[in-house]
Design a protein around this motif. Sequence first.
Motif, PDB file in Angstrom:
ATOM      1  N   MET A   1       0.819  -1.220   0.000  1.00 17.56           N
ATOM      2  CA  MET A   1       0.000   0.000   0.000  1.00 17.56           C
ATOM      3  C   MET A   1       0.854   1.271   0.000  1.00 17.56           C
ATOM      4  O   MET A   1       0.331   2.370   0.001  1.00 17.56           O
ATOM      5  CB  MET A   1      -0.938   0.010   1.216  1.00 17.56           C
ATOM      6  N   GLY A   2       2.159   1.110   0.034  1.00 20.26           N
ATOM      7  CA  GLY A   2       3.012   2.286   0.068  1.00 20.26           C
ATOM      8  C   GLY A   2       3.435   2.615   1.482  1.00 20.26           C
ATOM      9  O   GLY A   2       2.675   2.420   2.418  1.00 20.26           O
ATOM     10  N   ASP A   3       4.658   3.100   1.648  1.00 22.62           N
ATOM     11  CA  ASP A   3       5.165   3.456   2.975  1.00 22.62           C
ATOM     12  C   ASP A   3       4.906   4.929   3.220  1.00 22.62           C
ATOM     13  O   ASP A   3       5.488   5.791   2.577  1.00 22.62           O
ATOM     14  CB  ASP A   3       6.664   3.150   3.051  1.00 22.62           C
ATOM     15  N   TYR A   4       4.020   5.228   4.190  1.00 20.28           N
ATOM     16  CA  TYR A   4       3.647   6.609   4.469  1.00 20.28           C
ATOM     17  C   TYR A   4       4.461   7.221   5.598  1.00 20.28           C
ATOM     18  O   TYR A   4       4.188   8.337   6.019  1.00 20.28           O
ATOM     19  CB  TYR A   4       2.152   6.692   4.769  1.00 20.28           C
ATOM     20  N   THR A   5       5.485   6.495   6.081  1.00 20.85           N
ATOM     21  CA  THR A   5       6.339   7.038   7.129  1.00 20.85           C
ATOM     22  C   THR A   5       6.978   8.341   6.684  1.00 20.85           C
ATOM     23  O   THR A   5       7.075   9.310   7.441  1.00 20.85           O
ATOM     24  CB  THR A   5       7.419   6.014   7.519  1.00 20.85           C
ATOM     25  N   ASN A   6       7.405   8.397   5.421  1.00 20.18           N
ATOM     26  CA  ASN A   6       8.072   9.571   4.879  1.00 20.18           C
ATOM     27  C   ASN A   6       7.163  10.797   4.905  1.00 20.18           C
ATOM     28  O   ASN A   6       7.611  11.923   5.109  1.00 20.18           O
ATOM     29  CB  ASN A   6       8.538   9.271   3.449  1.00 20.18           C
ATOM     30  N   MET A   7       5.857  10.566   4.698  1.00 21.77           N
ATOM     31  CA  MET A   7       4.908  11.675   4.642  1.00 21.77           C
ATOM     32  C   MET A   7       4.413  12.112   6.014  1.00 21.77           C
ATOM     33  O   MET A   7       3.910  13.230   6.171  1.00 21.77           O
ATOM     34  CB  MET A   7       3.708  11.288   3.767  1.00 21.77           C
ATOM     35  N   ALA A   8       4.528  11.267   7.025  1.00 25.49           N
ATOM     36  CA  ALA A   8       3.863  11.506   8.302  1.00 25.49           C
ATOM     37  C   ALA A   8       4.192  12.864   8.909  1.00 25.49           C
ATOM     38  O   ALA A   8       3.311  13.551   9.425  1.00 25.49           O
ATOM     39  CB  ALA A   8       4.217  10.393   9.284  1.00 25.49           C
ATOM     40  N   ALA A   9       5.463  13.267   8.854  1.00 31.68           N
ATOM     41  CA  ALA A   9       5.874  14.522   9.483  1.00 31.68           C
ATOM     42  C   ALA A   9       5.236  15.743   8.819  1.00 31.68           C
ATOM     43  O   ALA A   9       5.129  16.804   9.440  1.00 31.68           O
ATOM     44  CB  ALA A   9       7.393  14.648   9.449  1.00 31.68           C
ATOM     45  N   TYR A  10       4.801  15.605   7.578  1.00 25.32           N
ATOM     46  CA  TYR A  10       4.245  16.735   6.827  1.00 25.32           C
ATOM     47  C   TYR A  10       2.750  16.575   6.547  1.00 25.32           C
ATOM     48  O   TYR A  10       2.134  17.457   5.956  1.00 25.32           O
ATOM     49  CB  TYR A  10       4.985  16.884   5.489  1.00 25.32           C
ATOM     50  N   TYR A  11       2.192  15.458   6.979  1.00 26.04           N
ATOM     51  CA  TYR A  11       0.815  15.119   6.595  1.00 26.04           C
ATOM     52  C   TYR A  11      -0.176  16.187   7.041  1.00 26.04           C
ATOM     53  O   TYR A  11      -1.019  16.635   6.265  1.00 26.04           O
ATOM     54  CB  TYR A  11       0.438  13.758   7.187  1.00 26.04           C
ATOM     55  N   ASP A  12      -0.085  16.626   8.288  1.00 27.29           N
ATOM     56  CA  ASP A  12      -1.062  17.587   8.808  1.00 27.29           C
ATOM     57  C   ASP A  12      -1.046  18.901   8.038  1.00 27.29           C
ATOM     58  O   ASP A  12      -2.104  19.438   7.685  1.00 27.29           O
ATOM     59  CB  ASP A  12      -0.796  17.855  10.291  1.00 27.29           C
ATOM     60  N   VAL A  13       0.135  19.428   7.794  1.00 28.36           N
ATOM     61  CA  VAL A  13       0.210  20.726   7.119  1.00 28.36           C
ATOM     62  C   VAL A  13      -0.274  20.612   5.679  1.00 28.36           C
ATOM     63  O   VAL A  13      -0.903  21.534   5.143  1.00 28.36           O
ATOM     64  CB  VAL A  13       1.630  21.324   7.200  1.00 28.36           C
ATOM     65  N   ILE A  14      -0.042  19.463   5.033  1.00 26.35           N
ATOM     66  CA  ILE A  14      -0.542  19.264   3.673  1.00 26.35           C
ATOM     67  C   ILE A  14      -2.059  19.166   3.685  1.00 26.35           C
ATOM     68  O   ILE A  14      -2.763  19.853   2.943  1.00 26.35           O
ATOM     69  CB  ILE A  14       0.079  17.999   3.042  1.00 26.35           C
ATOM     70  N   MET A  15      -2.603  18.313   4.552  1.00 24.19           N
ATOM     71  CA  MET A  15      -4.040  18.052   4.561  1.00 24.19           C
ATOM     72  C   MET A  15      -4.853  19.264   5.010  1.00 24.19           C
ATOM     73  O   MET A  15      -6.000  19.440   4.594  1.00 24.19           O
ATOM     74  CB  MET A  15      -4.352  16.866   5.475  1.00 24.19           C
TER      75      MET A  15
ATOM     76  N   MET B   1     -13.813   3.276  -8.070  1.00 25.72           N
ATOM     77  CA  MET B   1     -13.203   3.170  -6.746  1.00 25.72           C
ATOM     78  C   MET B   1     -11.690   3.092  -6.872  1.00 25.72           C
ATOM     79  O   MET B   1     -11.146   2.409  -7.736  1.00 25.72           O
ATOM     80  CB  MET B   1     -13.715   1.925  -6.010  1.00 25.72           C
ATOM     81  N   VAL B   2     -11.008   3.809  -5.982  1.00 23.54           N
ATOM     82  CA  VAL B   2      -9.557   3.800  -5.889  1.00 23.54           C
ATOM     83  C   VAL B   2      -9.161   3.130  -4.582  1.00 23.54           C
ATOM     84  O   VAL B   2      -9.755   3.395  -3.529  1.00 23.54           O
ATOM     85  CB  VAL B   2      -8.987   5.233  -5.938  1.00 23.54           C
ATOM     86  N   SER B   3      -8.161   2.251  -4.658  1.00 21.01           N
ATOM     87  CA  SER B   3      -7.707   1.536  -3.471  1.00 21.01           C
ATOM     88  C   SER B   3      -6.210   1.729  -3.273  1.00 21.01           C
ATOM     89  O   SER B   3      -5.434   1.698  -4.228  1.00 21.01           O
ATOM     90  CB  SER B   3      -7.999   0.039  -3.611  1.00 21.01           C
ATOM     91  N   HIS B   4      -5.816   1.900  -1.996  1.00 22.96           N
ATOM     92  CA  HIS B   4      -4.402   1.928  -1.650  1.00 22.96           C
ATOM     93  C   HIS B   4      -3.792   0.531  -1.639  1.00 22.96           C
ATOM     94  O   HIS B   4      -2.577   0.396  -1.500  1.00 22.96           O
ATOM     95  CB  HIS B   4      -4.209   2.547  -0.260  1.00 22.96           C
ATOM     96  N   ILE B   5      -4.629  -0.498  -1.741  1.00 25.07           N
ATOM     97  CA  ILE B   5      -4.144  -1.880  -1.772  1.00 25.07           C
ATOM     98  C   ILE B   5      -3.938  -2.266  -3.236  1.00 25.07           C
ATOM     99  O   ILE B   5      -4.907  -2.330  -4.000  1.00 25.07           O
ATOM    100  CB  ILE B   5      -5.151  -2.836  -1.107  1.00 25.07           C
ATOM    101  N   PRO B   6      -2.705  -2.530  -3.664  1.00 25.47           N
ATOM    102  CA  PRO B   6      -2.455  -2.703  -5.097  1.00 25.47           C
ATOM    103  C   PRO B   6      -2.883  -4.049  -5.679  1.00 25.47           C
ATOM    104  O   PRO B   6      -3.062  -4.162  -6.888  1.00 25.47           O
ATOM    105  CB  PRO B   6      -0.937  -2.519  -5.223  1.00 25.47           C
ATOM    106  N   ASP B   7      -3.047  -5.082  -4.840  1.00 23.02           N
ATOM    107  CA  ASP B   7      -3.384  -6.398  -5.398  1.00 23.02           C
ATOM    108  C   ASP B   7      -4.864  -6.708  -5.192  1.00 23.02           C
ATOM    109  O   ASP B   7      -5.467  -6.317  -4.190  1.00 23.02           O
ATOM    110  CB  ASP B   7      -2.519  -7.493  -4.768  1.00 23.02           C
ATOM    111  N   ASP B   8      -5.436  -7.426  -6.154  1.00 24.92           N
ATOM    112  CA  ASP B   8      -6.864  -7.720  -6.131  1.00 24.92           C
ATOM    113  C   ASP B   8      -7.241  -8.575  -4.924  1.00 24.92           C
ATOM    114  O   ASP B   8      -8.246  -8.299  -4.256  1.00 24.92           O
ATOM    115  CB  ASP B   8      -7.247  -8.436  -7.429  1.00 24.92           C
ATOM    116  N   ALA B   9      -6.438  -9.603  -4.628  1.00 22.07           N
ATOM    117  CA  ALA B   9      -6.756 -10.479  -3.492  1.00 22.07           C
ATOM    118  C   ALA B   9      -6.798  -9.696  -2.190  1.00 22.07           C
ATOM    119  O   ALA B   9      -7.664  -9.924  -1.336  1.00 22.07           O
ATOM    120  CB  ALA B   9      -5.739 -11.611  -3.399  1.00 22.07           C
ATOM    121  N   GLY B  10      -5.872  -8.750  -2.029  1.00 20.01           N
ATOM    122  CA  GLY B  10      -5.850  -7.930  -0.824  1.00 20.01           C
ATOM    123  C   GLY B  10      -7.090  -7.077  -0.679  1.00 20.01           C
ATOM    124  O   GLY B  10      -7.599  -6.876   0.433  1.00 20.01           O
ATOM    125  N   ASN B  11      -7.622  -6.584  -1.797  1.00 15.23           N
ATOM    126  CA  ASN B  11      -8.844  -5.789  -1.738  1.00 15.23           C
ATOM    127  C   ASN B  11     -10.039  -6.639  -1.327  1.00 15.23           C
ATOM    128  O   ASN B  11     -10.861  -6.217  -0.496  1.00 15.23           O
ATOM    129  CB  ASN B  11      -9.098  -5.115  -3.085  1.00 15.23           C
TER     130      ASN B  11
END
Length: 238
Positions: free
Chosen positions: A1-15, A122-132
Amino acid sequence: MGDYTNMAAYYDVIMTSGYYDYDEIVTQLLQQADFRHVLEIGCGTGLIIEELAKRRPDLEIAGIDLTPAMLGIAQNRLKNFPNVSLAQENVTQMQLSHPYEVAFSYGGVWYFVIDGDKEPFMVSHIPDDAGNWQGLERVAAHIAPGGRLLLGIQGPHHDYAHPISNGMVYGQKIDPHPDGFIKHYFLDDGPQRVMAQTVQYRTYSFAQTLAMLEKMGLHFLSASRQGPQFLAFVKQSA
């Protein structure tokens, strides 16, 4: 689903730089149904839950997220709300203690894109069909009979770069993918790039989405399309 650790520190100000209207999201959420127990799937740093908890201290609110860095910010933000509980969970393996009258995701794991009068997809953060399939099955299992799944609505995606409230420039570039699309996010402070990440998203047509959810016992409420924030699905009563 992607690693969002990199974004976490900036997430609030972006959103909070006009990306989402949290007041309106919660208003629409509260108008959808009468409920006591509510679950946010992919709660991020807790911005929606904070607004919800402020306005409805009588609710029992739960939030799950996969990313420890995001969840840590949410736990600090929501520590003074006794009616809120948070947990690190992968939605494909989610095992919570009780069902909820409402479960919702607003860009957290799944959401819909609507472009004018075109059919939603529909858009999913889960890239594989089985995971969805696994994730939606786990969500459906945690919705009480007669309860609702609410999935957020966004407008069409496009490439852009624009300043946010701290003066940095936030942007994204979108590339096609056979199963959906790939987004390249970035945040620049003058000439310095302070955050960059690439996330693959899977997409499903509206017909495919309805078929998936109906197999989970979740049926589309067409009247819900009058609201600008969510599409709603109701779980068949036992």
